[in-house]
Write a protein that holds these residues in place. Structure first.
Motif, PDB file in Angstrom:
ATOM      1  N   ALA A  37       0.884  -5.342  -6.853  1.00 13.61           N
ATOM      2  CA  ALA A  37       1.392  -4.989  -5.523  1.00 13.61           C
ATOM      3  C   ALA A  37       0.571  -3.865  -4.917  1.00 13.61           C
ATOM      4  N   ASP A  38       0.212  -4.031  -3.648  1.00 16.64           N
ATOM      5  CA  ASP A  38      -0.367  -2.931  -2.879  1.00 16.64           C
ATOM      6  C   ASP A  38       0.772  -2.261  -2.131  1.00 16.64           C
ATOM      7  N   LEU A  39       1.170  -1.086  -2.611  1.00 15.11           N
ATOM      8  CA  LEU A  39       2.240  -0.312  -1.986  1.00 15.11           C
ATOM      9  C   LEU A  39       1.690   0.921  -1.285  1.00 15.11           C
ATOM     10  N   GLN A  41      -1.006   2.744  -2.580  1.00 13.19           N
ATOM     11  CA  GLN A  41      -1.371   3.729  -3.589  1.00 13.19           C
ATOM     12  C   GLN A  41      -2.732   4.354  -3.358  1.00 13.19           C
ATOM     13  N   LEU A  65       2.159  -5.312   0.232  1.00 13.87           N
ATOM     14  CA  LEU A  65       3.576  -5.106   0.540  1.00 13.87           C
ATOM     15  C   LEU A  65       3.824  -3.804   1.302  1.00 13.87           C
ATOM     16  N   ARG A  66       2.767  -3.229   1.859  1.00  9.84           N
ATOM     17  CA  ARG A  66       2.901  -1.913   2.480  1.00  9.84           C
ATOM     18  C   ARG A  66       3.896  -1.893   3.633  1.00  9.84           C
ATOM     19  N   PHE A  69       7.443  -2.457   2.367  1.00 11.25           N
ATOM     20  CA  PHE A  69       7.879  -1.278   1.634  1.00 11.25           C
ATOM     21  C   PHE A  69       8.352  -0.177   2.584  1.00 11.25           C
ATOM     22  N   ALA A  95      10.289   2.421  -4.863  1.00 10.27           N
ATOM     23  CA  ALA A  95       9.316   1.328  -4.974  1.00 10.27           C
ATOM     24  C   ALA A  95       9.761   0.260  -5.955  1.00 10.27           C
ATOM     25  N   LEU A  98      11.616  -3.123  -4.813  1.00 11.93           N
ATOM     26  CA  LEU A  98      10.728  -4.081  -4.146  1.00 11.93           C
ATOM     27  C   LEU A  98       9.883  -4.833  -5.178  1.00 11.93           C
ATOM     28  N   ILE A  99       9.371  -4.119  -6.179  1.00 13.22           N
ATOM     29  CA  ILE A  99       8.595  -4.776  -7.224  1.00 13.22           C
ATOM     30  C   ILE A  99       9.472  -5.770  -7.979  1.00 13.22           C
ATOM     31  N   ASN A 183       2.230   5.651  -4.121  1.00  7.51           N
ATOM     32  CA  ASN A 183       2.525   4.638  -3.105  1.00  7.51           C
ATOM     33  C   ASN A 183       2.555   5.330  -1.745  1.00  7.51           C
TER      34      ASN A 183
END
Length: 405
Positions: A37-39, A41, A65-66, A69, A95, A98-99, A183
């Protein structure tokens, strides 16, 4: 769990989860699906694809997922002015649901019987991942290798990599000794020197903010606009939720804002020391309370403040997907319909200072609040009866000899 044919692994591409991917194949003789996941970070997540392919993974999910999120998790939490134990803005905690949600969605899409994660048996994340997974898919199997294997040190993990031909990057330069999670909302640091709560963190540990001492000598002024409790614009320019978080992290971090050094009470029972940088969250919390101060009814605001610690504990402990969190969220969101307007802030050497707030939906009435001539808007004489009524029980008790003196 011999009937498990496929498992979805929360995969970062780092040492731990790379070992887990191989270990799952060997121990469970199952197919592994990876999810990265791209949150926000701040690091590229696409390299995880090549690492997964090198491990023989056929189904690889890498999701940005930015926006989800920020929009569906960070902002709803900020509407409640959420803070755990008076200090922690819950950057890691928020976070995890969502994951967990995405792990279950991928399990459903791929027909996987189980999910797996790299959280240790000492931390909160194992609880958060698994409570979320069970709430969304009650019969899902969960594999937590850190509760099963004996690879309980970096040396053992490296030896496993060597014996199983798992490629490990050896980056040049100094490796951070800390366990970190990042994140859009924050970056956290645990371990090494921080395990002694008396030891001050090293200055070069902090990555997102300058020290207040080294922040600019001139303040930075910004205006944040809110609509129904959510930030929608900075300095009059509308931006997406994720973009607002990214921009405020840069602006606030450059002014030395957002550092916290906390000893918190983990859900699993121990106290743990962690350091956090939450620049955008620190600014938004202050700004949101400022806009609520002129748009929210007094008793609604006080009740929100009473509910907030319970709401914060639910998120910290992993109960985002619980009926009680949903119930509290509905109540909180109902208070936000008129939380609209602008807040002007001065950012200066680690401080977030509210210097102005305005709203078309303000409940602030200058005519009744003024110390000058209010032209009859407020009858001062009415206060006498109000005070006597409020004092009635105190006077009665005193007459009965129950004075507190």
């Amino acid at each position: 769990m011999s009937d498990i044919k496929k498992v979805v692994l929360a995969y970062s591409g780092g040492l731990d989860t790379s070992v887990i991917a191989k270990w799952l194949k060997e121990e469970y003789q199952c197919e592994v699906v990876t999810f990265t996941a791209d949150l926000g970070q701040g690091e590229e997540v696409e390299p995880a694809r090549a690492k997964a392919e090198a491990l023989g993974i056929k189904e690889i999910y890498i999701d940005d997922l930015r926006e989800e999120f920020a929009r569906d998790f960070i902002f709803p939490m900020l509407r409640a002015n959420t803070i755990y134990e008076g200090e922690y803005l819950l950057g890691t905690s928020i976070a995890r649901p969502l994951i967990a949600k995405r792990l279950i969605e991928i399990a459903n899409e791929t027909g996987a019987q189980a999910i797996a994660h790299g959280a240790t048996g000492k931390g909160n994340d194992q609880v958060r991942f698994e409570l979320g997974a069970y709430a969304l898919k009650p019969d899902v199997r969960v594999i937590a290798p850190w509760r099963e294997w004996d690879l309980n040190s970096r040396e053992k993990l490296m030896a496993y990599c060597q014996s199983h031909d798992i490629p490990v990057e050896n980056k040049a330069g100094k490796k951070s000794p800390y366990s970190m999670d990042a994140n859009l909302l924050h970056i956290s640091y645990e371990g090494d020197l921080l395990e002694d709560p008396w030891t001050e963190p090293e200055e070069d540990m902090w990555l997102w903010s300058v020290s207040p001492e080294n922040a600019p000598d001139e303040p930075t002024y910004i205006t944040i606009s809110f609509k129904q409790g959510d930030p929608v614009a900075i300095d009059g320019v509308e931006k997406s939720p994720a973009t607002i978080m990214e921009e405020l992290n840069k602006i606030a971090g450059a002014n030395g804002i957002g550092r916290a050094d906390i000893v918190e009470n983990r859900y699993v029972g121990m106290k743990a020391r962690g350091c956090y940088e939450t620049p955008a969250g620190t600014v938004l919390l202050r700004a949101h309370r400022a806009i609520e101060s002129i748009t929210l009814d007094r008793e609604a605001g006080h009740l929100k403040d009473e509910l907030m610690p319970r709401y914060a504990k639910l998120i910290y402990n992993g109960y985002w997907w619980s009926p009680e969190r949903k119930m509290l969220q509905a109540a909180i969101d109902d208070t936000q319909t008129m939380v609209n307007g602008d807040v002007r802030l001065k950012l200066y050497k680690g401080n977030v200072i509210v210097v102005g707030r305005q709203s078309d939906d303000t409940l602030f009435c200058e005519m009744t609040a003024t110390f000058e001539d209010d032209d009859g808007a407020y009858d001062h004489g009415e206060a006498e009866g109000f005070i006597k009524l409020k004092a009635l029980r105190l006077r009665t008790a005193a007459k009965k000899g129950r004075s507190l003196l």
